[in-house]
Design an enzyme around this catalytic site. Structure first.
Site, PDB file in Angstrom:
ATOM      1  N   LYS A  44      37.063  51.060  48.753  1.00  0.00           N
ATOM      2  CA  LYS A  44      37.990  50.239  48.602  1.00  0.00           C
ATOM      3  C   LYS A  44      38.987  49.739  49.816  1.00  0.00           C
ATOM      4  O   LYS A  44      38.460  49.806  50.816  1.00  0.00           O
ATOM      5  CB  LYS A  44      38.842  50.585  47.369  1.00  0.00           C
ATOM      6  CG  LYS A  44      38.089  51.367  46.108  1.00  0.00           C
ATOM      7  CD  LYS A  44      39.200  51.483  45.106  1.00  0.00           C
ATOM      8  CE  LYS A  44      38.037  52.118  43.968  1.00  0.00           C
ATOM      9  NZ  LYS A  44      38.858  52.464  42.737  1.00  0.00           N
ATOM     10  N   GLU A  57      37.928  46.273  39.612  1.00  0.00           N
ATOM     11  CA  GLU A  57      39.182  45.578  40.294  1.00  0.00           C
ATOM     12  C   GLU A  57      39.008  44.130  40.690  1.00  0.00           C
ATOM     13  O   GLU A  57      40.106  43.402  40.807  1.00  0.00           O
ATOM     14  CB  GLU A  57      39.490  46.410  41.489  1.00  0.00           C
ATOM     15  CG  GLU A  57      39.947  47.899  40.962  1.00  0.00           C
ATOM     16  CD  GLU A  57      39.620  48.989  41.964  1.00  0.00           C
ATOM     17  OE1 GLU A  57      39.373  48.948  43.131  1.00  0.00           O
ATOM     18  OE2 GLU A  57      39.828  50.401  41.483  1.00  0.00           O
ATOM     19  N   SER A  87      36.357  58.700  38.030  1.00  0.00           N
ATOM     20  CA  SER A  87      36.830  59.972  38.458  1.00  0.00           C
ATOM     21  C   SER A  87      35.923  61.029  38.694  1.00  0.00           C
ATOM     22  O   SER A  87      35.804  61.947  37.963  1.00  0.00           O
ATOM     23  CB  SER A  87      37.768  60.349  37.227  1.00  0.00           C
ATOM     24  OG  SER A  87      38.775  59.535  37.529  1.00  0.00           O
ATOM     25  N   HIS A 119      32.987  44.588  40.634  1.00  0.00           N
ATOM     26  CA  HIS A 119      33.932  45.846  40.381  1.00  0.00           C
ATOM     27  C   HIS A 119      34.798  45.362  39.296  1.00  0.00           C
ATOM     28  O   HIS A 119      35.565  44.214  39.522  1.00  0.00           O
ATOM     29  CB  HIS A 119      34.032  46.433  41.758  1.00  0.00           C
ATOM     30  CG  HIS A 119      34.973  47.799  41.722  1.00  0.00           C
ATOM     31  ND1 HIS A 119      36.108  47.811  41.170  1.00  0.00           N
ATOM     32  CD2 HIS A 119      34.511  48.995  41.794  1.00  0.00           C
ATOM     33  CE1 HIS A 119      36.486  49.215  41.218  1.00  0.00           C
ATOM     34  NE2 HIS A 119      35.390  49.893  41.450  1.00  0.00           N
ATOM     35  N   ASN A 176      32.791  54.162  47.019  1.00  0.00           N
ATOM     36  CA  ASN A 176      33.478  52.835  47.255  1.00  0.00           C
ATOM     37  C   ASN A 176      34.741  53.108  48.007  1.00  0.00           C
ATOM     38  O   ASN A 176      35.598  53.704  47.255  1.00  0.00           O
ATOM     39  CB  ASN A 176      33.485  52.222  46.027  1.00  0.00           C
ATOM     40  CG  ASN A 176      34.403  51.163  45.958  1.00  0.00           C
ATOM     41  OD1 ASN A 176      34.658  50.485  46.834  1.00  0.00           O
ATOM     42  ND2 ASN A 176      34.549  50.265  44.734  1.00  0.00           N
ATOM     43  N   GLU A 198      31.217  51.826  34.679  1.00  0.00           N
ATOM     44  CA  GLU A 198      32.488  52.265  35.008  1.00  0.00           C
ATOM     45  C   GLU A 198      33.422  51.920  34.113  1.00  0.00           C
ATOM     46  O   GLU A 198      33.890  50.985  33.902  1.00  0.00           O
ATOM     47  CB  GLU A 198      32.853  51.735  36.363  1.00  0.00           C
ATOM     48  CG  GLU A 198      31.957  51.849  37.560  1.00  0.00           C
ATOM     49  CD  GLU A 198      32.570  51.879  38.647  1.00  0.00           C
ATOM     50  OE1 GLU A 198      32.675  52.964  39.549  1.00  0.00           O
ATOM     51  OE2 GLU A 198      33.236  51.021  39.212  1.00  0.00           O
ATOM     52  N   GLY A 219      40.262  55.941  38.809  1.00  0.00           N
ATOM     53  CA  GLY A 219      41.136  56.454  39.538  1.00  0.00           C
ATOM     54  C   GLY A 219      42.296  57.167  38.558  1.00  0.00           C
ATOM     55  O   GLY A 219      43.326  57.297  38.948  1.00  0.00           O
TER      56      GLY A 219
END
Ligand code: PEP
Length: 251
Positions: free
Chosen positions: A11, A97, A213, A95, A9, A167, A173
């Site tokens: 992003k 985010e 990660s 996702h 991904n 996730e 991240g």
């Protein structure tokens, strides 16, 4: 057995030139891999150019989001047909985010998912708890809510084209990976939920990726867990060497 699937991904990273350079490198490194599904997810602007390079390769193209309407006055949104037109075979929905910064609810994720499936895309559906939820013992409840809400109204047949991605938001991240045991615990729980919603056979066939990660040095131990069928990779998917090493580590 479930075929491993590793998806990058990207992003909001990579200009067209950068995307082309990255994907050319991945093609060189991954050319002979045929036992893992390999997916890259560039930003919308680079999809067509990346498609030119991947269409005859073992690397499949994904978008990072899709809207549920077919066309019309929805400024800033992109439809399933447009993604297919650009060469996408996959799309990511839900996702963290999107959930966190763009207020996406399970209901919206479900609508995106249904539209994408109806239009012939395979869909990676993300679920996962934030740190506070994990620390207050609510991780399982959140996962249940995300899984049930996102998959509402889907048939067993639909699930042939769905991949789930667990996730944990606290691991995205941050450099903090869930331990293989923590990942397995939730993956097993998700598979149990899928069995309740659909049936045992469907649950056994659905692939569940871990994301958060993932790096070349932790992919192998994650993949050794029974219910971990691949990875959704953010940061490490932006580099030719690390993404290639993760794909190879999943074999
Ligand atoms: C992601 O955003 O899907 C992700 C897993 O990111 P990272 O690998 O950078 O933690």
């Amino acid at each position: 057995m479930r075929r491993p699937i590793i998806a990058g991904n990207w992003k909001m990273n990579n200009t067209i030139n950068e995307a082309v350079e990255l994907v050319n490198g991945l093609k060189r490194e991954l050319d002979n891999i045929n036992s893992v599904d390999i997916v890259v997810s560039p930003p919308f602007t680079a999809l067509s150019d990346v498609n030119e390079l991947t269409m005859d390769s073992n690397i499949k193209l994904s978008a990072q989001n899709v809207y549920w309407e077919e066309k019309g006055a929805f400024t800033g949104e992109v439809s399933t047909a447009m993604l297919k037109d650009a060469g996408c075979a996959y799309v990511i929905v839900g996702h963290s985010e999107r959930r966190q910064y763009f207020n996406e609810t399970n209901e919206a994720v479900n609508k995106r998912l249904k539209a994408a499936l109806a239009g012939g895309l395979k869909v990676i559906v993300c679920v996962g708890e934030v740190l506070e939820e994990r620390e207050s013992g609510k991780a399982f409840d959140v996962i249940k809510d995300h899984v049930q809400g996102s998959l509402q109204g889907l048939s067993k047949l639909d699930m042939n084209n769905v991949i789930l991605a667990y996730e944990p938001v606290w691991a995205i991240g941050t450099g903090k990976t869930a331990s293989p045991e923590q990942a397995q615990e939730i993956h097993q729980y998700i598979r149990g939920l899928l069995k309740d919603i659909f049936d045992e056979e469907t649950a056994a066939e659905i692939r569940i990726q871990y994301g958060g990660s993932v790096k070349p040095d932790n992919i192998k131990e994650l993949m050794q867990k029974e219910d971990v069928d691949g990875a959704l990779v953010g940061g490490a998917s932006l580099n030719i060497d690390s993404f290639s090493a993760i794909v190879k580590g999943a074999i």
